[in-house]
Write an enzyme that holds these catalytic residues in place. Structure first.
Site, PDB file in Angstrom:
ATOM      1  N   ARG A  61       0.848  -1.190   0.000  1.00 26.73           N
ATOM      2  CA  ARG A  61       0.000   0.000   0.000  1.00 26.73           C
ATOM      3  C   ARG A  61       0.877   1.230   0.000  1.00 26.73           C
ATOM      4  O   ARG A  61       1.730   1.379   0.872  1.00 26.73           O
ATOM      5  CB  ARG A  61      -0.796   0.021   1.310  1.00 26.73           C
ATOM      6  CG  ARG A  61      -2.197  -0.261   1.161  1.00 26.73           C
ATOM      7  CD  ARG A  61      -3.027  -0.133   2.386  1.00 26.73           C
ATOM      8  NE  ARG A  61      -2.528   0.344   3.654  1.00 26.73           N
ATOM      9  CZ  ARG A  61      -3.332   0.715   4.632  1.00 26.73           C
ATOM     10  NH1 ARG A  61      -4.631   0.699   4.451  1.00 26.73           N
ATOM     11  NH2 ARG A  61      -2.873   1.098   5.789  1.00 26.73           N
ATOM     12  N   ASP A  86       5.090  -5.416   9.560  1.00 27.76           N
ATOM     13  CA  ASP A  86       6.166  -4.967  10.446  1.00 27.76           C
ATOM     14  C   ASP A  86       6.224  -5.812  11.721  1.00 27.76           C
ATOM     15  O   ASP A  86       7.306  -6.170  12.198  1.00 27.76           O
ATOM     16  CB  ASP A  86       5.970  -3.491  10.818  1.00 27.76           C
ATOM     17  CG  ASP A  86       6.405  -2.560   9.694  1.00 27.76           C
ATOM     18  OD1 ASP A  86       7.173  -3.007   8.821  1.00 27.76           O
ATOM     19  OD2 ASP A  86       5.963  -1.396   9.677  1.00 27.76           O
ATOM     20  N   THR A  93      -1.229   7.523  -0.676  1.00 29.83           N
ATOM     21  CA  THR A  93      -2.508   7.366  -1.403  1.00 29.83           C
ATOM     22  C   THR A  93      -3.331   6.180  -0.894  1.00 29.83           C
ATOM     23  O   THR A  93      -4.519   6.087  -1.175  1.00 29.83           O
ATOM     24  CB  THR A  93      -2.251   7.148  -2.899  1.00 29.83           C
ATOM     25  OG1 THR A  93      -1.570   5.887  -3.054  1.00 29.83           O
ATOM     26  CG2 THR A  93      -1.392   8.257  -3.492  1.00 29.83           C
ATOM     27  N   ASP A  96       0.580  -2.624  12.183  1.00 29.40           N
ATOM     28  CA  ASP A  96       1.080  -3.016  10.857  1.00 29.40           C
ATOM     29  C   ASP A  96       1.494  -4.483  10.905  1.00 29.40           C
ATOM     30  O   ASP A  96       2.507  -4.841  11.520  1.00 29.40           O
ATOM     31  CB  ASP A  96       2.269  -2.124  10.466  1.00 29.40           C
ATOM     32  CG  ASP A  96       2.692  -2.350   9.020  1.00 29.40           C
ATOM     33  OD1 ASP A  96       2.941  -3.517   8.650  1.00 29.40           O
ATOM     34  OD2 ASP A  96       2.749  -1.375   8.253  1.00 29.40           O
TER      35      ASP A  96
HETATM   36  C1  PRP Z   1      -0.820  -4.444   4.525  1.00 34.01           C
HETATM   37  C2  PRP Z   1      -1.594  -5.737   4.682  1.00 34.01           C
HETATM   38  C3  PRP Z   1      -2.435  -5.759   3.428  1.00 34.01           C
HETATM   39  C4  PRP Z   1      -2.733  -4.308   3.209  1.00 34.01           C
HETATM   40  C5  PRP Z   1      -4.133  -4.043   3.658  1.00 34.01           C
HETATM   41  O1  PRP Z   1       0.236  -4.606   3.648  1.00 34.01           O
HETATM   42  O2  PRP Z   1      -0.784  -6.866   4.828  1.00 34.01           O
HETATM   43  O3  PRP Z   1      -1.770  -6.318   2.310  1.00 34.01           O
HETATM   44  O4  PRP Z   1      -1.811  -3.565   4.005  1.00 34.01           O
HETATM   45  O5  PRP Z   1      -4.500  -2.746   3.388  1.00 34.01           O
HETATM   46  P1  PRP Z   1      -5.617  -2.382   2.309  1.00 34.01           P
HETATM   47  O6  PRP Z   1      -6.768  -3.304   2.558  1.00 34.01           O
HETATM   48  O7  PRP Z   1      -5.936  -0.954   2.633  1.00 34.01           O
HETATM   49  O8  PRP Z   1      -5.028  -2.544   0.947  1.00 34.01           O
HETATM   50  P2  PRP Z   1       1.341  -3.452   3.447  1.00 34.01           P
HETATM   51  O9  PRP Z   1       0.941  -2.501   2.385  1.00 34.01           O
HETATM   52  O10 PRP Z   1       1.660  -2.849   4.792  1.00 34.01           O
HETATM   53  O11 PRP Z   1       2.571  -4.273   2.879  1.00 34.01           O
HETATM   54  P3  PRP Z   1       3.575  -5.220   3.664  1.00 34.01           P
HETATM   55  O12 PRP Z   1       2.780  -6.439   4.103  1.00 34.01           O
HETATM   56  O13 PRP Z   1       4.591  -5.558   2.643  1.00 34.01           O
HETATM   57  O14 PRP Z   1       4.131  -4.473   4.845  1.00 34.01           O
HETATM   58  N1  URA Z   2      -2.318  -2.895   6.993  1.00 32.88           N
HETATM   59  C1  URA Z   2      -1.921  -3.321   8.215  1.00 32.88           C
HETATM   60  O1  URA Z   2      -0.921  -4.050   8.337  1.00 32.88           O
HETATM   61  N2  URA Z   2      -2.626  -2.921   9.289  1.00 32.88           N
HETATM   62  C2  URA Z   2      -3.726  -2.152   9.204  1.00 32.88           C
HETATM   63  O2  URA Z   2      -4.339  -1.844  10.236  1.00 32.88           O
HETATM   64  C3  URA Z   2      -4.125  -1.716   7.921  1.00 32.88           C
HETATM   65  C4  URA Z   2      -3.416  -2.109   6.823  1.00 32.88           C
END
Ligand code: PRP
Ligand code: URA
Length: 213
Positions: A108, A207, A112, A204
């Site tokens: 994400r 993370d 945005t 997150d």
């Molecule tokens: C997080 C999570 C989802 C997304 C959800 O990933 O694991 O994939 O956000 O958010 P959304 O429903 O608003 O799209 P992130 O973008 O943090 O990537 P990462 O797992 O690589 O840290």
């Molecule tokens: N992605 C995450 O990892 N946590 C949230 O709460 C939303 C998006």
């Protein structure tokens, strides 16, 4: 017990899942325990999510005689959305060792909140598989919507989305985009905050899983 607060969504409600979710949400939970809990909850959900898998008869020779048993028929593909979806794979594979594993790279954009796709590799032919799309968090729904669209484009027909925590905004958006794809969640949370994080949520997921913050 199940509750369905929204069309298309099944919340898998079980004391073990509720117990493990509380630990998962806890800010004091270590990265190691977080990883284990994600896997365990995914495994507990698998029991329900696979309830309608087809089986076929198979002859089994017991120490005493020959009988007929059943085995899962058809191909199953687990597709974690990177990174956080990876945490759900091992727990499910322990129960479905023959499952194939694809990967969809998606993150994400922090400003945005739009999904950015960077990798796609899934078992082929896609039309032969039942796909379980894995992501712990369904927040705005953007990542899961885009990942499901990529799977469809690759030929997938039989799809389900498994997440641990779903926000109302994400469920509504996902259902609007993919009305025929069922969503299974361990929790249906209250709302998103102004930064797109789920409340009460668990922070997150990527993370916390990988200890990157
Ligand atoms: C997080 C999570 C989802 C997304 C959800 O990933 O694991 O994939 O956000 O958010 P959304 O429903 O608003 O799209 P992130 O973008 O943090 O990537 P990462 O797992 O690589 O840290
Ligand atoms: N992605 C995450 O990892 N946590 C949230 O709460 C939303 C998006």
């Amino acid at each position: 017990m199940h509750t369905a607060p929204r069309r298309g969504l099944t919340v898998i409600d079980h004391p073990l899942i509720r117990h493990k979710l509380a630990l998962l949400r806890d800010v004091g939970t270590s990265s190691r325990d977080f990883k284990q809990l994600v896997g365990e909850i995914a495994a507990l959900m698998t029991y329900e999510v696979t309830r309608d898998l087809p089986t076929e008869a198979v002859e089994v020779v017991t120490p005493l005689e020959t009988t007929i048993g059943e085995r899962i028929s058809g191909k199953i593909a687990l597709v974690p959305i990177l990174r956080a979806g990876l945490g759900m794979v091992d727990g499910i594979v322990q129960l479905i060792p023959n499952a194939r594993v694809g990967h969809i790279g998606m993150y994400r954009d922090h400003v945005t909140l739009q999904p950015v796709s960077y990798y796609f590799k899934v078992p082929t032919p896609a039309s032969d598989h039942r796909f379980f799309l894995l992501d712990p968090m369904l927040a705005t729904g953007g990542s899961a919507i885009a990942a499901a669209a990529e799977l469809r484009l690759a030929g997938a027909k039989d799809l389900a989305l498994l997440c641990l925590v779903a926000a109302p905004e994400g469920v509504a958006a996902f259902t609007a985009a993919h009305a025929d794809i069922p969503i299974y969640a361990a929790a249906y949370d209250r709302e998103l905050n102004s930064l797109g994080y789920i409340l009460p949520g668990l922070g997150d997921a990527g993370d916390r899983l990988f200890g990157t913050k």
